[in-house]
Design an enzyme around this catalytic site. Structure first.
Site, PDB file in Angstrom:
ATOM      1  N   HIS A 152      61.688  17.182  12.418  1.00  9.00           N
ATOM      2  CA  HIS A 152      62.968  16.849  12.438  1.00  9.00           C
ATOM      3  C   HIS A 152      63.792  16.804  13.813  1.00  9.00           C
ATOM      4  CE1 HIS A 152      64.750  20.914  12.758  1.00  9.00           C
ATOM      5  NE2 HIS A 152      63.605  21.253  11.946  1.00  9.00           N
ATOM      6  N   ASP A 153      64.497  16.025  13.987  1.00 17.51           N
ATOM      7  CA  ASP A 153      65.360  15.844  15.327  1.00 17.51           C
ATOM      8  C   ASP A 153      64.714  15.769  16.597  1.00 17.51           C
ATOM      9  OD1 ASP A 153      68.063  16.384  13.978  1.00 17.51           O
ATOM     10  OD2 ASP A 153      67.067  18.438  13.557  1.00 17.51           O
ATOM     11  N   GLY A 167      60.585  20.921  15.404  1.00 17.59           N
ATOM     12  CA  GLY A 167      61.817  20.333  15.232  1.00 17.59           C
ATOM     13  C   GLY A 167      62.345  20.483  16.922  1.00 17.59           C
TER      14      GLY A 167
END
Length: 263
Positions: free
Chosen positions: A120-121, A138
């Site tokens: 994520h991100d 992440g």
């Protein structure tokens, strides 16, 4: 547009001209597929996910799954993937988190091999190669033309500069300078990614200048700040060297991968 009879494509999904959705694939309601993108079979595209043009996604890849983060509460965060990527079997890419800006972004012209993962991100550049089971935690920032070797893992929030190479099985817990080559567990800097520089057409003069600057920057004499200043003074007319300097200066929140031995 071709959709196999066994595929499940939500009526709200947006499919551009030339999209092909193969057998037993699933496309969710908030998905946009660009022109010419092909899902070969058994592909899952979920979440608020956008793929650009001419991507090819192989069986059992899952793109746009929710972030693997305990704070995620189902917010409509996004995954945006560029053009002409080859995404192989069992690869996974997650959407972002609210705390991380709500966006995972992957560039164009990449190769994402079997079972690799983009957390994520993450912000991933163009022409990136993640080999078998390479993993990004992440919030990682991966520059253009980076190669990450098989079974290597990049810790969350790590930056890897452009044209760097991560060796297989490396555990990367510190930032990697542009053009660097790192190996080991935990990873350490082995030098410049000379093979990558030659393959991408950097001149011999530029490579020799970069090598000299590298030796000065990571020598034993003086403090690191003194060597940094000396490198700037000596090689300020070399854009590639200054890219390394700017990378180092941009974020001091994590330490750099450094050489394990004298250079």
């Amino acid at each position: 547009m071709e959709v196999h009879p066994t595929a499940i494509v939500d009526a709200k999904a947006e499919l551009a001209d030339g999209v092909s959705v193969g057998p037993f694939s699933i496309v969710g309601p908030n998905v946009r597929l660009g022109a010419g993108t092909k899902l070969l079979s058994h592909v899952v595209i979920d979440g608020h996910t956008e793929l650009g043009a001419d991507n090819v996604v192989h069986p059992f890849a899952v793109l746009g799954g929710p972030p693997q983060h305990t704070a995620y509460q189902g917010e409509p965060t996004r995954l945006v993937i560029g053009d002409r990527n080859l995404i192989r079997e069992h690869a996974t890419m997650n959407t972002g988190t609210v705390g991380g800006g709500g966006l995972t972004q992957v560039g164009s012209d990449g190769l994402y091999m079997i079972e690799c993962h983009v957390g994520h991100d993450c912000m991933v550049g163009d022409n990136v190669i993640l080999t078998k089971q390479a993993t990004l935690g992440g919030h990682c920032e991966i520059g253009d033309f980076v190669i990450i070797g098989g079974l290597a893992a990049v810790h969350q929030r790590i930056r890897v500069g452009r044209h760097a190479m991560i060796g297989g099985l490396a555990a990367v817990v510190k930032d990697v300078i542009p053009y660097g080559s790192v190996w080991g567990n935990h990873a350490h800097l082995e030098g410049l990614n000379l093979l990558g520089l030659k393959r991408r057409g950097f001149s011999r003069e530029t490579i020799n200048t970069m090598r000299a600057a590298y030796r000065l920057l990571f020598a034993d004499e003086g403090t690191f700040q003194e060597r940094l200043d000396d490198t700037v003074e000596t090689y300020s007319d070399c854009p590639e060297v200054m890219e390394i300097i700017d990378f180092i200066r941009a974020d001091a929140s994590r330490p750099l991968c450094l050489p394990e031995r004298e250079v």
